[in-house]
Enzyme design. Structure first.
Site, PDB file in Angstrom:
ATOM      1  NE  ARG A  66      -3.249   2.635   2.217  1.00  0.00           N
ATOM      2  CZ  ARG A  66      -4.321   3.271   1.461  1.00  0.00           C
ATOM      3  NH1 ARG A  66      -4.699   2.558   0.394  1.00  0.00           N
ATOM      4  NH2 ARG A  66      -4.968   4.579   1.535  1.00  0.00           N
ATOM      5  NE  ARG A 110      -6.884  13.545  -3.332  1.00  0.00           N
ATOM      6  CZ  ARG A 110      -8.036  14.186  -2.645  1.00  0.00           C
ATOM      7  NH1 ARG A 110      -8.212  15.514  -2.498  1.00  0.00           N
ATOM      8  NH2 ARG A 110      -8.977  13.380  -2.240  1.00  0.00           N
ATOM      9  CB  THR A 130     -11.740  17.457  -1.325  1.00  0.00           C
ATOM     10  OG1 THR A 130     -10.211  17.315  -1.254  1.00  0.00           O
ATOM     11  CG2 THR A 130     -12.269  16.503  -2.367  1.00  0.00           C
ATOM     12  CG  ASP A 142      -3.400  13.618  -6.694  1.00  0.00           C
ATOM     13  OD1 ASP A 142      -2.462  13.424  -5.968  1.00  0.00           O
ATOM     14  OD2 ASP A 142      -4.232  12.305  -6.416  1.00  0.00           O
ATOM     15  NE  ARG A 144      -2.219  11.588  -3.796  1.00  0.00           N
ATOM     16  CZ  ARG A 144      -3.180  10.735  -3.379  1.00  0.00           C
ATOM     17  NH1 ARG A 144      -3.098  10.238  -2.313  1.00  0.00           N
ATOM     18  NH2 ARG A 144      -4.337  10.788  -4.064  1.00  0.00           N
TER      19      ARG A 144
END
Ligand SMILES: [Zn+2]
Length: 217
Positions: A66, A110, A130, A142, A144
């Site tokens: 994960r 994020r 969001t 986002d 990331r």
């Protein structure tokens, strides 16, 4: 073929016994790294059969992995504005049960950072969702990247993984950097009155594979 990754190496490995709220306990090995591309202090937790030093790679299953993005408010303080805390806890238990790694990625909110995330919460309370809030703050929806996650896996000598996530972006992100993802298994849905809107937005805007009971709370 993806371009070769910048090489990262394992810096330290230390055993850390974990005891989560509620009493669940398991052994972990915590890895730190040299050479991660963004210079941040990302860590990996080896759990289950990966909590012990590798003696033979033969006979081991493809590890369950994960990539978990840091969420100080959710992971540490149990904020109910998101589902990060329950997701993290579920991930530790499930990975410990199968064997694999939790990659704890220091990309809060994020990737926009803690203060900006709190700013975004304020905008959400004024009516934005969001993603819209991130855009209003001059960030992308986002920010990331999974480059460092791929580097960490390479340093751990892991080239094939089963990804534990509801977010197909994480699979795409790892594949982009050369990791073979053999399957994605979803996490549970941790719905509360406080995070229902957040989860619904995540499902709608982020194409998360969530099966939300839309009539709930
Ligand atoms: Zn969170």
């Amino acid at each position: 073929m993806p371009p070769p990754l910048p090489v990262a190496t394992i810096r330290t490995v230390v055993p850390v016994p974990l005891r989560l709220a509620g009493g669940y306990a398991t052994a972990a090995r915590v890895f730190s790294f040299d050479g991660l591309a963004d210079g941040q202090e990302h860590i990996a937790f080896g759990l289950g059969d990966r909590a012990a030093p590798v003696t033979s790679a033969a006979g081991r299953r493809v590890p369950l992995v994960r990539p978990h993005s840091e969420c100080l408010t959710g992971d540490v303080f149990g904020s109910e504005r998101c589902d990060c805390g329950p997701q993290l806890r579920e991930a530790v238990e499930r990975i410990a049960g199968t064997g694999g790694y939790l990659l704890y990625l220091r990309q809060e909110g994020r990737g926009i950072g803690l203060y900006a995330k709190l700013d975004a919460y304020a905008l959400q309370d004024a009516g934005l969702d969001t993603y819209e809030a991130n855009l209003a703050l001059g960030h992308r929806e986002d920010e990331r990247s999974y480059l460092v996650a791929a580097q960490m896996l390479q340093a751990l000598a892991v080239s094939r993984v089963v990804v534990l996530s509801n977010n197909p972006d994480k699979v795409r992100g790892l594949r982009r950097f050369g990791v073979t993802v053999t399957a994605r298994v979803p996490t549970g849905v941790h719905l509360s009155a406080a995070n229902a809107r957040y989860l619904a937005t995540k499902a709608r805007r982020g194409a998360h594979a969530l099966d939300l009971p839309l009539s709930a709370g």
